[in-house]
Design an enzyme around this catalytic site. Structure first.
Site, PDB file in Angstrom:
ATOM      1  N   GLY A 156       0.785  -1.217   0.000  1.00 35.09           N
ATOM      2  CA  GLY A 156       0.000   0.000   0.000  1.00 35.09           C
ATOM      3  C   GLY A 156       0.820   1.272   0.000  1.00 35.09           C
ATOM      4  O   GLY A 156       0.467   2.253  -0.665  1.00 35.09           O
ATOM      5  N   CYS A 180       3.920   6.873  16.947  1.00 34.20           N
ATOM      6  CA  CYS A 180       5.165   7.281  17.594  1.00 34.20           C
ATOM      7  C   CYS A 180       6.154   7.707  16.521  1.00 34.20           C
ATOM      8  O   CYS A 180       6.491   6.931  15.636  1.00 34.20           O
ATOM      9  CB  CYS A 180       5.744   6.127  18.407  1.00 34.20           C
ATOM     10  SG  CYS A 180       4.776   5.703  19.858  1.00 34.20           S
TER      11      CYS A 180
END
Length: 418
Positions: A69, A333
């Site tokens: 993707g 993060c």
């Protein structure tokens, strides 16, 4: 025994995909070679291309194999942007949804920094759905300057299905192509590339039970695209590189298996609904995020994204993991610094609300036992996380409070007490 409830991150490999991959990998042959082994590998690639295209309402010639993707998103955004800008230097505006995956957002940011793109974020509502009025206004404001629109099919965090067809209609009326990141949708929702009106669509095999590192970009015939990489000219020049015949076989086999049972989506949705009901009953202050209507027209069938007041999502994740329940948080993060989910912030949550995010995602291998395990673990996990959060707040408050003097309180202390 582990309850795996993180299918949105990656779905376990389906047996059909493993069998197809192993059979194809046992054979030699480069699909670009002209000898018998090469022709056999080429046949595997093309048969898989035809099967994939048929499954998603595309023509075989519209399937460009990629490594997944992220590559498909980058190829679409950069390739469309360069082609449109080269044809008309005024076309530098890129319109993307504010709640897109980072594979789209970071790509758009790179285009802004390095290629002079004017990136505009399309706002979303409280359910995470893109604002079509904002898209309409952007197109009306400068249709001659817009290079492309990118709007995901379904949100990877909160599961909300997006109005892709309506967005494509608006874009086309202004003479602008639309790309959709359908990574979370393919294999889980009805996806028809031709009917959607999209000009480009990204998909990734490991989201529907195929191998990691395999995917495709569907590119509507006649859509100009500048390639990212150059070499042997494979995929009609759109994506050079030796084609991975085993991965193509496994991708097609996984998608066929995902679509073979029309009741799988309903089964997954029923498990999700039982999970949501149990979570709400077990945890005061828990809120379901995303579209509240739990059907395939509004929400991914396996998605249950919640926020828990008074908790840090990371703490909950580790506590659940210790109890044998694997899920994910809504935070990303970056450089080792926890940040609130950009999706939740775009939906209007503040950082405190967004901090307590958890995403449970179910799929083809999910069972009632997985749901039972999550419901048994969530109450104790939340209780411990809230205690830890409360202790941390008390500790921070104590560190901020001035030291008390002997005898009467100081002026500063008295002022604080009042």
């Amino acid at each position: 025994m582990t309850a795996y409830l993180d299918h949105a991150s990656t779905t376990p490999l389906r047996p059909e995909a493993l069998e197809a991959y192993a059979a194809a990998a046992s054979l030699a042959g480069n699909p670009s070679s002209l000898h018998s082994s090469g022709r056999r590998a080429r046949a595997a690639v093309e048969e898989s291309r035809e099967a994939l295209a048929a499954a998603v309402g595309a023509r075989p010639a519209e399937v460009v194999w990629t490594s997944g993707g992220t590559e498909a998103d980058n190829l679409a955004l950069k390739g469309l942007y360069w082609a449109r800008r080269d044809a008309d230097p005024r076309r530098r505006r890129v319109l993307v949804g504010a709640a897109e995956h980072h594979a789209v957002l970071d790509c758009a940011a790179w285009l802004a920094e390095h290629e002079g793109a004017d990136v505009r974020l399309l706002p979303v509502d409280a359910d995470g759905r893109a604002d079509l009025d904002a898209l309409r206004a952007e197109l009306a404001d400068g249709a001659g300057e817009v290079a492309l629109v990118s709007l995901m099919w379904a949100n990877n965090e909160v599961g909300t299905v997006q109005p892709v067809s309506a967005a494509a209609e608006l874009a086309h009326a202004a003479g602008v192509p639309l790309h959709t990141d359908a990574v979370q949708a393919v294999g889980h929702l009805p996806v028809d590339f031709a009917a959607s009106g999209a000009d480009a669509l990204s998909l990734s095999a490991h989201k529907f039970g195929g191998p990691v590192g395999a995917g495709a970009l569907l590119l509507r015939r006649g859509t100009p695209l500048v390639p990212l990489q150059h070499g042997g000219g494979q995929e009609l020049g759109a994506r050079s590189g030796t084609l991975d015949a085993p991965a193509a076989r496994a991708t097609a086999a996984a998608l066929a298996a995902a679509l073979a049972d029309p009741g799988e989506g309903e089964r997954t949705a029923a498990l999700r609904e039982r999970l949501v009901a149990g979570l709400r009953a077990a945890v005061p202050g828990l809120v379901l995020r995303g579209d509240p209507v739990l059907d395939a027209a509004h929400r991914l069938p396996g998605n249950a994204h919640v926020t828990v007041a008074g908790c840090e999502g990371d703490s909950l994740l580790y506590l659940l993991d210790a109890a044998g329940v694997e899920c994910s948080t809504g935070s990303a993060c970056q450089a080792g610094v926890p940040r609130p989910s950009h999706v939740l912030l775009a939906m209007g949550l503040d950082e405190g609300e967004a901090a307590g995010a958890l995403r449970f995602s179910l799929g083809w291998s999910s069972t009632d036992a997985d749901v039972d395990a999550a419901l048994a673990a969530i109450g104790p996990a939340v209780e411990r996380a809230r205690r830890a959060s409360g202790s941390a707040r008390t500790s921070r408050a104590r560190r901020r409070r001035p030291a008390a003097a002997t005898g009467a309180p100081s002026a500063g202390t008295a002022a604080e007490a009042s």
